[in-house]
Design a protein around this motif. Structure first.
Motif, short mmCIF file in Angstrom:
data_model
loop_
_atom_site.label_atom_id
_atom_site.label_comp_id
_atom_site.label_asym_id
_atom_site.label_seq_id
_atom_site.Cartn_x
_atom_site.Cartn_y
_atom_site.Cartn_z
N ASP A 146 0.81 -1.23 0.00
CA ASP A 146 0.00 0.00 0.00
C ASP A 146 0.84 1.27 0.00
O ASP A 146 0.31 2.35 0.24
CB ASP A 146 -0.92 0.03 1.22
CG ASP A 146 -1.93 -1.12 1.21
OD1 ASP A 146 -2.41 -1.44 0.10
OD2 ASP A 146 -2.21 -1.67 2.28
N GLU A 147 2.13 1.16 -0.27
CA GLU A 147 2.97 2.34 -0.17
C GLU A 147 4.24 2.17 -1.00
O GLU A 147 4.77 1.07 -1.11
CB GLU A 147 3.33 2.59 1.29
CG GLU A 147 4.08 3.87 1.56
CD GLU A 147 4.31 4.08 3.05
OE1 GLU A 147 4.25 5.23 3.50
OE2 GLU A 147 4.54 3.08 3.76
N ILE A 148 4.70 3.26 -1.59
CA ILE A 148 5.99 3.30 -2.26
C ILE A 148 6.75 4.50 -1.72
O ILE A 148 6.20 5.60 -1.59
CB ILE A 148 5.86 3.37 -3.79
CG1 ILE A 148 7.25 3.38 -4.44
CG2 ILE A 148 5.04 4.57 -4.24
CD1 ILE A 148 7.22 3.23 -5.94
N ILE A 149 8.02 4.29 -1.38
CA ILE A 149 8.86 5.36 -0.85
C ILE A 149 10.12 5.43 -1.71
O ILE A 149 10.81 4.42 -1.88
CB ILE A 149 9.24 5.11 0.62
CG1 ILE A 149 7.99 5.00 1.49
CG2 ILE A 149 10.15 6.22 1.13
CD1 ILE A 149 8.28 4.57 2.92
N ILE A 150 10.37 6.60 -2.26
CA ILE A 150 11.59 6.84 -3.04
C ILE A 150 12.37 7.93 -2.32
O ILE A 150 11.86 9.03 -2.10
CB ILE A 150 11.26 7.26 -4.48
CG1 ILE A 150 10.43 6.16 -5.17
CG2 ILE A 150 12.53 7.55 -5.27
CD1 ILE A 150 9.95 6.54 -6.55
N ARG A 151 13.60 7.61 -1.96
CA ARG A 151 14.38 8.51 -1.12
C ARG A 151 15.78 8.66 -1.71
O ARG A 151 16.35 7.72 -2.26
CB ARG A 151 14.46 7.95 0.30
CG ARG A 151 15.19 8.81 1.31
CD ARG A 151 15.28 8.11 2.66
NE ARG A 151 13.98 7.89 3.27
CZ ARG A 151 13.41 6.70 3.43
NH1 ARG A 151 14.03 5.61 3.00
NH2 ARG A 151 12.24 6.59 4.02
N TYR A 152 16.32 9.87 -1.62
CA TYR A 152 17.70 10.05 -2.05
C TYR A 152 18.36 11.20 -1.30
O TYR A 152 17.71 12.18 -0.91
CB TYR A 152 17.80 10.31 -3.56
CG TYR A 152 17.11 11.55 -4.06
CD1 TYR A 152 17.74 12.79 -4.08
CD2 TYR A 152 15.79 11.49 -4.54
CE1 TYR A 152 17.11 13.92 -4.54
CE2 TYR A 152 15.16 12.63 -5.01
CZ TYR A 152 15.82 13.83 -5.01
OH TYR A 152 15.17 14.97 -5.48
N SER A 153 19.64 11.05 -1.07
CA SER A 153 20.44 12.10 -0.45
C SER A 153 20.81 13.13 -1.51
O SER A 153 21.22 12.77 -2.62
CB SER A 153 21.70 11.50 0.17
OG SER A 153 22.64 12.51 0.48
N TRP A 154 20.68 14.40 -1.19
CA TRP A 154 21.04 15.44 -2.15
C TRP A 154 22.48 15.29 -2.59
O TRP A 154 22.79 15.43 -3.76
CB TRP A 154 20.85 16.82 -1.53
CG TRP A 154 19.43 17.21 -1.27
CD1 TRP A 154 18.35 16.38 -1.18
CD2 TRP A 154 18.93 18.53 -1.04
NE1 TRP A 154 17.22 17.10 -0.92
CE2 TRP A 154 17.54 18.42 -0.82
CE3 TRP A 154 19.53 19.78 -0.99
CZ2 TRP A 154 16.75 19.53 -0.56
CZ3 TRP A 154 18.74 20.90 -0.73
CH2 TRP A 154 17.36 20.77 -0.52
N SER A 155 23.36 15.01 -1.66
CA SER A 155 24.78 14.95 -1.99
C SER A 155 25.10 13.78 -2.91
O SER A 155 25.87 13.91 -3.86
CB SER A 155 25.62 14.84 -0.71
OG SER A 155 25.27 13.68 0.02
N LYS A 156 24.47 12.63 -2.68
CA LYS A 156 24.77 11.45 -3.50
C LYS A 156 24.23 11.60 -4.92
O LYS A 156 24.92 11.33 -5.89
CB LYS A 156 24.20 10.19 -2.85
CG LYS A 156 24.95 9.76 -1.61
CD LYS A 156 24.39 8.46 -1.06
CE LYS A 156 25.17 8.02 0.17
NZ LYS A 156 24.63 6.76 0.73
#
Length: 217
Positions: free
Chosen positions: A25-35
């Motif tokens: 029931d969920e999708i999470i997309i995450r990223y570090s600005w620096s990477k």
């Protein structure tokens, strides 16, 4: 949601720097600005006296922080010098105060952005009810929460500008915007990247997630 054009790609690879979590029931997309910046920004190249190439850090924060510190230090030192031992007329000094405060604000903004670009993380979260965008640990403009049932589709737009002849042309450094189009044709920009790979990947993930969850509405 009701108008998704899925772009199926076999074994869709995750672009470097992205972290993707998919549950029922969920999708999470995450990223570090620096990477992510490190992967999508071109290196800064200079030549030294020996004519050899030096690659500077790709992360702009490492340059903005010392630059803003020097910038603000010069402004503050000049301001204090004028208070203690003025070298210009008092009327000119009073007139310069708003200008000094303006440039000091710019320096503080660059300092804050420099820290954000090193430590911050962007999180795009999709559920059957909403799509949310947030930044942490430091606050940044652009956080939002959109209702899923009001979004018609996601698209990727290449940013363009008008030249002096009022003709469309690509800007010097391309920008690719992941945009949500609502049922009333209103458009809301979610994320912007220098590389189309990131924008199209996130679009495919959102399309696939909401297409598979439409039956729950």
């Amino acid at each position: 949601m009701n108008n998704f054009n899925q772009e199926q790609e076999p074994n869709d690879p995750i672009p470097p720097g992205l972290d993707v979590v998919e549950i029922e029931d969920e999708i999470i997309i995450r990223y570090s600005w620096s990477k992510v910046t490190e992967y999508i920004m071109p290196p800064y190249l200079i030549k030294n006296k020996e004519n050899s190439v030096i690659e500077w850090p790709r992360q702009p924060g490492y340059m903005m922080i010392p630059f803003s510190v020097i910038w603000n230090s010069l402004l503050i030192s000049w301001f204090l010098k004028q208070l203690i031992a003025p070298t210009i007329p008092q009327s000119s000094f009073l007139f310069s105060i708003p200008l000094v405060l303006f440039f000091l604000t710019i320096g503080l903004f660059l300092f804050y952005y420099g820290i954000c670009s090193i430590v911050n993380t962007t999180t795009l979260r999709g559920t059957k009810n909403c799509v949310s965008l947030s930044f942490s640990p430091l606050k940044w403009l652009g956080e939002k929460q959109l209702y899923s049932n009001q979004i018609n589709q996601f698209i990727v737009k290449e940013k363009i500008q008008l030249n002096s002849q009022n003709e469309q042309e690509k800007i010097s450094e391309n920008r690719y915007e992941l945009t949500a189009i609502f049922t009333n044709d209103y458009q809301e920009e979610l994320l912007t990247f220098s590389s189309p790979e990131y924008a199209h990947f996130i679009k495919r993930k959102l399309d696939n997630f909401f297409d598979s969850s439409q039956g729950t509405y």
